[in-house]
Design a protein around this motif. Sequence first.
Motif, PDB file in Angstrom:
ATOM      1  N   TYR A 104      -5.438 -54.324  17.359  1.00  0.00           N
ATOM      2  CA  TYR A 104      -4.905 -53.208  16.534  1.00  0.00           C
ATOM      3  C   TYR A 104      -3.387 -53.113  16.806  1.00  0.00           C
ATOM      4  O   TYR A 104      -2.675 -52.769  15.770  1.00  0.00           O
ATOM      5  CB  TYR A 104      -5.558 -51.794  16.670  1.00  0.00           C
ATOM      6  CG  TYR A 104      -6.810 -51.650  16.910  1.00  0.00           C
ATOM      7  CD1 TYR A 104      -7.669 -52.353  15.980  1.00  0.00           C
ATOM      8  CD2 TYR A 104      -7.555 -51.240  18.156  1.00  0.00           C
ATOM      9  CE1 TYR A 104      -9.047 -52.525  16.188  1.00  0.00           C
ATOM     10  CE2 TYR A 104      -8.936 -51.247  18.089  1.00  0.00           C
ATOM     11  CZ  TYR A 104      -9.740 -51.635  17.074  1.00  0.00           C
ATOM     12  OH  TYR A 104     -11.020 -51.798  17.404  1.00  0.00           O
ATOM     13  N   VAL A 116      -4.219 -47.648  14.318  1.00  0.00           N
ATOM     14  CA  VAL A 116      -4.828 -46.768  15.759  1.00  0.00           C
ATOM     15  C   VAL A 116      -5.294 -45.546  15.334  1.00  0.00           C
ATOM     16  O   VAL A 116      -6.274 -45.267  16.160  1.00  0.00           O
ATOM     17  CB  VAL A 116      -3.341 -46.988  16.592  1.00  0.00           C
ATOM     18  CG1 VAL A 116      -3.879 -46.048  17.854  1.00  0.00           C
ATOM     19  CG2 VAL A 116      -2.982 -48.264  16.923  1.00  0.00           C
ATOM     20  N   GLU A 117      -4.616 -44.786  14.574  1.00  0.00           N
ATOM     21  CA  GLU A 117      -5.014 -43.524  14.109  1.00  0.00           C
ATOM     22  C   GLU A 117      -6.356 -43.180  13.480  1.00  0.00           C
ATOM     23  O   GLU A 117      -7.117 -42.740  13.963  1.00  0.00           O
ATOM     24  CB  GLU A 117      -4.048 -42.663  13.447  1.00  0.00           C
ATOM     25  CG  GLU A 117      -4.392 -41.344  13.039  1.00  0.00           C
ATOM     26  CD  GLU A 117      -3.540 -40.458  12.298  1.00  0.00           C
ATOM     27  OE1 GLU A 117      -3.544 -39.348  12.173  1.00  0.00           O
ATOM     28  OE2 GLU A 117      -2.156 -41.125  11.838  1.00  0.00           O
ATOM     29  N   ASN A 120      -9.017 -44.436  16.315  1.00  0.00           N
ATOM     30  CA  ASN A 120      -9.260 -43.441  17.385  1.00  0.00           C
ATOM     31  C   ASN A 120     -10.015 -41.913  16.697  1.00  0.00           C
ATOM     32  O   ASN A 120     -10.863 -41.461  17.292  1.00  0.00           O
ATOM     33  CB  ASN A 120      -7.849 -42.910  17.660  1.00  0.00           C
ATOM     34  CG  ASN A 120      -7.301 -43.930  18.749  1.00  0.00           C
ATOM     35  OD1 ASN A 120      -7.927 -44.525  19.205  1.00  0.00           O
ATOM     36  ND2 ASN A 120      -6.140 -43.887  18.876  1.00  0.00           N
ATOM     37  N   GLU A 121      -9.560 -41.773  15.564  1.00  0.00           N
ATOM     38  CA  GLU A 121     -10.330 -40.653  14.846  1.00  0.00           C
ATOM     39  C   GLU A 121     -11.665 -40.915  14.532  1.00  0.00           C
ATOM     40  O   GLU A 121     -12.569 -40.168  14.550  1.00  0.00           O
ATOM     41  CB  GLU A 121      -9.286 -40.233  13.736  1.00  0.00           C
ATOM     42  CG  GLU A 121      -8.140 -39.406  13.869  1.00  0.00           C
ATOM     43  CD  GLU A 121      -8.330 -38.029  14.232  1.00  0.00           C
ATOM     44  OE1 GLU A 121      -9.332 -37.467  14.189  1.00  0.00           O
ATOM     45  OE2 GLU A 121      -7.344 -37.563  14.931  1.00  0.00           O
ATOM     46  N   SER A 123     -13.454 -43.054  16.057  1.00  0.00           N
ATOM     47  CA  SER A 123     -14.567 -43.001  17.183  1.00  0.00           C
ATOM     48  C   SER A 123     -15.095 -41.682  17.574  1.00  0.00           C
ATOM     49  O   SER A 123     -16.077 -41.647  18.233  1.00  0.00           O
ATOM     50  CB  SER A 123     -13.559 -43.860  18.430  1.00  0.00           C
ATOM     51  OG  SER A 123     -12.659 -42.827  18.718  1.00  0.00           O
ATOM     52  N   SER A 124     -14.413 -40.741  17.225  1.00  0.00           N
ATOM     53  CA  SER A 124     -14.700 -39.294  17.803  1.00  0.00           C
ATOM     54  C   SER A 124     -15.413 -38.701  16.775  1.00  0.00           C
ATOM     55  O   SER A 124     -16.438 -37.827  16.959  1.00  0.00           O
ATOM     56  CB  SER A 124     -13.520 -38.529  17.961  1.00  0.00           C
ATOM     57  OG  SER A 124     -12.775 -38.355  17.169  1.00  0.00           O
TER      58      SER A 124
END
Length: 298
Positions: A104, A116-117, A120-121, A123-124
């Motif tokens: 990434y 990246v944002e 990460n977002e 994944s949650s």
Amino acid sequence: DGIRDLVRSRGLGDVYKRQIQYLSHNTDFEIVLMKILSDFMTELEALCNDPDIYSALCFPFDIHNLKFTLKRYLSGEDYAGIHYIKLGNYSPELFEMLLKEKQYNDFPDDLRAAVVEVVNEYSSSQNINIVDLVLDKILYPYWIVVGKGLGIEYLVNLSRLSIDIANFGMILRMKGFDRNPRILRLALIDGGFFPRDYLIGLFENDFISIIQMLNDDPYRKLFNGIDDRMQVIDIIEAYETNSRQLIHEYCSLANYVSFGVEPIIALYIKKSEELRILRTIYLGRKNNFSKDQIKKLI
């Protein structure tokens, strides 16, 4: 045939003559639109004597391709109805390779933070709409940087105006349909004339109060024909129509520039809107919308 008839019924037969010819010889409408776009960008590149400006105008295609690649990568679904637009600054195959290898941080500088944002977002939340929310934020701030770097105030102001319009529209949709305010913080775009703190505070008001607070210069035209007796969906549709009209009026200011890239930028914006209109007509006919419904959308 229905698409051609509707275009002609609005007196646009001459304007879209070449597009109508494409429609006469192709059945895959996305291929038709891609051909129109490719021809236009070839003409635009010939007109544009600054490679930095042309690269900036190609950046939306990079965003489109990255959205497509990220959605396939994160969800595992095929998204068969979406196509790459191979007119961007970066190869879609590069995006695929970097995602496959989870590299990434090796994405180009102007896309890396967004990738990246998104990862990460997602994944949650496991919400694929995160891709659109995040990537829709990066175009206009990028254009602001380019405009300031090249001294093109027209591009800077066009981008800031577009940011405000997008942010106001997001607030109206989320308030009108009672969405989670956390998403608003994620979706708001920085760089407009109205700062983020003001917009977040605006969201605390009721729906009608928000409209009344925004219904002032220079954005009064965004609320033409809107009043508190209308249904939320009708208000949103009217706002979106007024938004496109306001951008069109700003683009028309480029007509008064004799030398410079401003007319090229305006031409690009207007051509993008033309293609949106053609796609809207096609999808409307495909889904059995009435002519009046389609005309309302365009």
